[in-house]
Design a protein around this motif. Structure first.
Motif, mmCIF file in Angstrom:
data_model
loop_
_atom_site.group_PDB
_atom_site.id
_atom_site.type_symbol
_atom_site.label_atom_id
_atom_site.label_comp_id
_atom_site.label_asym_id
_atom_site.label_seq_id
_atom_site.Cartn_x
_atom_site.Cartn_y
_atom_site.Cartn_z
ATOM 1 N N GLU A 1 46.361 30.913 37.812
ATOM 2 C CA GLU A 1 46.361 31.796 38.976
ATOM 3 C C GLU A 1 47.773 32.077 39.488
ATOM 4 O O GLU A 1 48.001 33.049 40.198
ATOM 5 C CB GLU A 1 45.515 31.192 40.103
ATOM 6 N N SER B 1 43.967 33.794 44.694
ATOM 7 C CA SER B 1 42.696 33.606 43.998
ATOM 8 C C SER B 1 41.682 32.862 44.849
ATOM 9 O O SER B 1 42.033 32.117 45.763
ATOM 10 C CB SER B 1 42.911 32.833 42.689
ATOM 11 N N SER C 1 38.425 30.290 44.269
ATOM 12 C CA SER C 1 37.992 29.389 43.207
ATOM 13 C C SER C 1 36.713 29.892 42.545
ATOM 14 O O SER C 1 35.915 30.622 43.141
ATOM 15 C CB SER C 1 37.768 27.977 43.762
ATOM 16 N N THR D 1 50.850 41.037 39.713
ATOM 17 C CA THR D 1 49.422 41.108 39.391
ATOM 18 C C THR D 1 49.089 42.423 38.693
ATOM 19 O O THR D 1 48.385 42.446 37.674
ATOM 20 C CB THR D 1 48.579 40.976 40.670
ATOM 21 N N VAL E 1 40.402 35.641 35.324
ATOM 22 C CA VAL E 1 41.139 36.147 36.477
ATOM 23 C C VAL E 1 41.191 37.674 36.505
ATOM 24 O O VAL E 1 41.372 38.276 37.561
ATOM 25 C CB VAL E 1 42.570 35.563 36.525
ATOM 26 N N THR F 1 40.248 37.267 44.007
ATOM 27 C CA THR F 1 41.118 36.786 42.945
ATOM 28 C C THR F 1 41.903 37.942 42.339
ATOM 29 O O THR F 1 41.322 38.889 41.817
ATOM 30 C CB THR F 1 40.305 36.079 41.850
ATOM 31 N N TRP F 2 43.224 37.851 42.449
ATOM 32 C CA TRP F 2 44.142 38.858 41.917
ATOM 33 C C TRP F 2 43.784 40.260 42.400
ATOM 34 O O TRP F 2 43.799 41.221 41.640
ATOM 35 C CB TRP F 2 44.190 38.798 40.394
#
Length: 349
Positions: free
Chosen positions: A72, A140, A142, A266, A296, A304-305
């Protein structure tokens, strides 16, 4: 594909080197012209150079803290390697700390770092008045899944069993508090084993030293199928960008620049996936199997991202509640004391 990517990287470096050499030659040529011209021309050139130097933006240095290597974190390394910080007049040093959140908290407290990537455990140091850091960006969310040894078929059977975590205060441990509460299991009824890094946790699980592990894909190929997938489990912000409040106050534009550079990292990964895998292997020192970007690039959570690095305030609040079982100071601690959403907002895009 990876070999080709590395050749491409070497080719880019050669081109940049040639450009630098050409630039140096042109600079020497310009100096020669100035020397051959009249004193008035020389004075004019000197004056112009002086004005340019005085008006060029100053470079702001940032010491940026990292804990254990994680996929991440890759946008930060990309932003450094591709010059996204540099073009924003930011000189950044990536400082890696072992020992979990406590060592990072000490670094923030001493102001030896100004920003960094961490987890929700840093809120505890705020509550203890050790630090005053704010979450300014989320990389991010989880996507933890539960993996168990073959003799376990349900979460309820974890009672009396050993569960691996990085430390007894880190993000894995805090996540397990949420999970066990969701399954009405008293955390004191399981045995948590601290194995340090993610690699240490995986090794403990694969060797049979522990009975269960919570991990985020991609996981080693030798792992069994997950007992419980991520969409059936509580989740929490896994990697958040934090900054010292004093640094935010004094250098808000620099904080915004760091966030912008990471977001650009990113975006770059999404359009340069093969090169990103090569960077993952070289910068994070991961084997290719751990540098698969699918989890990801196509995450279960929009946080996330995301393109803007928005903060999931609701999930962060739940994580702080779970963390209160570890740090009593966090009981009733307002989540607003731990975030500054003015940079990225709370809605991912």
């Amino acid at each position: 594909m990876i070999t080709s990517s590395r050749r491409e990287i070497r080719s880019i470096k050669r081109i940049r080197s040639r450009r630098c050499a050409a630039g140096a030659s042109l600079a020497l040529f310009a100096v020669g012209l100035a020397a051959c011209g009249s004193s008035k021309s020389s004075s004019s050139i000197s004056s112009t150079t002086s004005i340019a130097s005085s008006t060029s933006p100053s470079v702001q240095h940032v010491s940026f803290a990292l804990t254990f290597p994680s996929l991440e974190y890759l946008p930060v390394y990309v932003a450094r390697d591709e010059g996204f910080f540099k073009k924003r007049n930011i000189s950044i040093t990536l400082d890696t700390f072992s020992g979990g959140g406590s060592t990072v908290a000490s670094a923030f407290a001493s102001n030896s770092v100004q920003m960094g990537l961490g987890g929700v455990d840093l809120a505890a140091s705020n509550a203890k008045k050790i630090t005053d850091v704010k979450v300014v960006q989320q990389l991010s969310q989880s996507s933890f899944q539960i993996y168990v040894q073959k003799d376990i078929s349900s979460v309820s059977q974890l009672v009396g069993k050993k569960i691996t975590v990085s430390s007894l205060s880190g993000v894995f441990y805090i996540w397990w508090q949420e999970v066990l509460a969701a399954y009405h299991i008293d955390p004191s009824k399981v045995v948590f084993v601290s194995n340090g890094s993610e690699a240490g946790m995986s090794a403990a699980f694969l060797s049979g030293v522990v009975n269960a592990i919570g991990d985020v894909p991609p996981v080693p190929a030798s792992f069994p199928p997950p007992l419980v997938p991520s969409d059936k489990l509580p989740q929490l912000p896994l990697a958040v960008t934090v900054a010292n409040q004093s640094f935010i106050t004094a250098h808000k534009a620099t904080v915004a620049g760091v966030i912008s550079a990471i977001n650009e990292g990113t975006a770059w990964i999404k359009t340069h996936q093969s090169l990103a895998v090569s960077m993952c292997e070289s910068d994070l020192d991961f084997p290719s199997a751990r540098c698969q970007l699918a989890p990801v690039l196509h995450p279960t959570s929009p946080y996330t991202w995301s393109s803007n690095g928005a903060i999931d305030v609701s999930s962060l609040s739940q994580a702080l509640s779970a963390e209160a079982s570890v740090y009593p100071q966090l009981k009733g601690y307002p989540v607003d004391n731990f975030i500054d959403s003015s940079f990225v907002g709370t809605s991912p895009s």
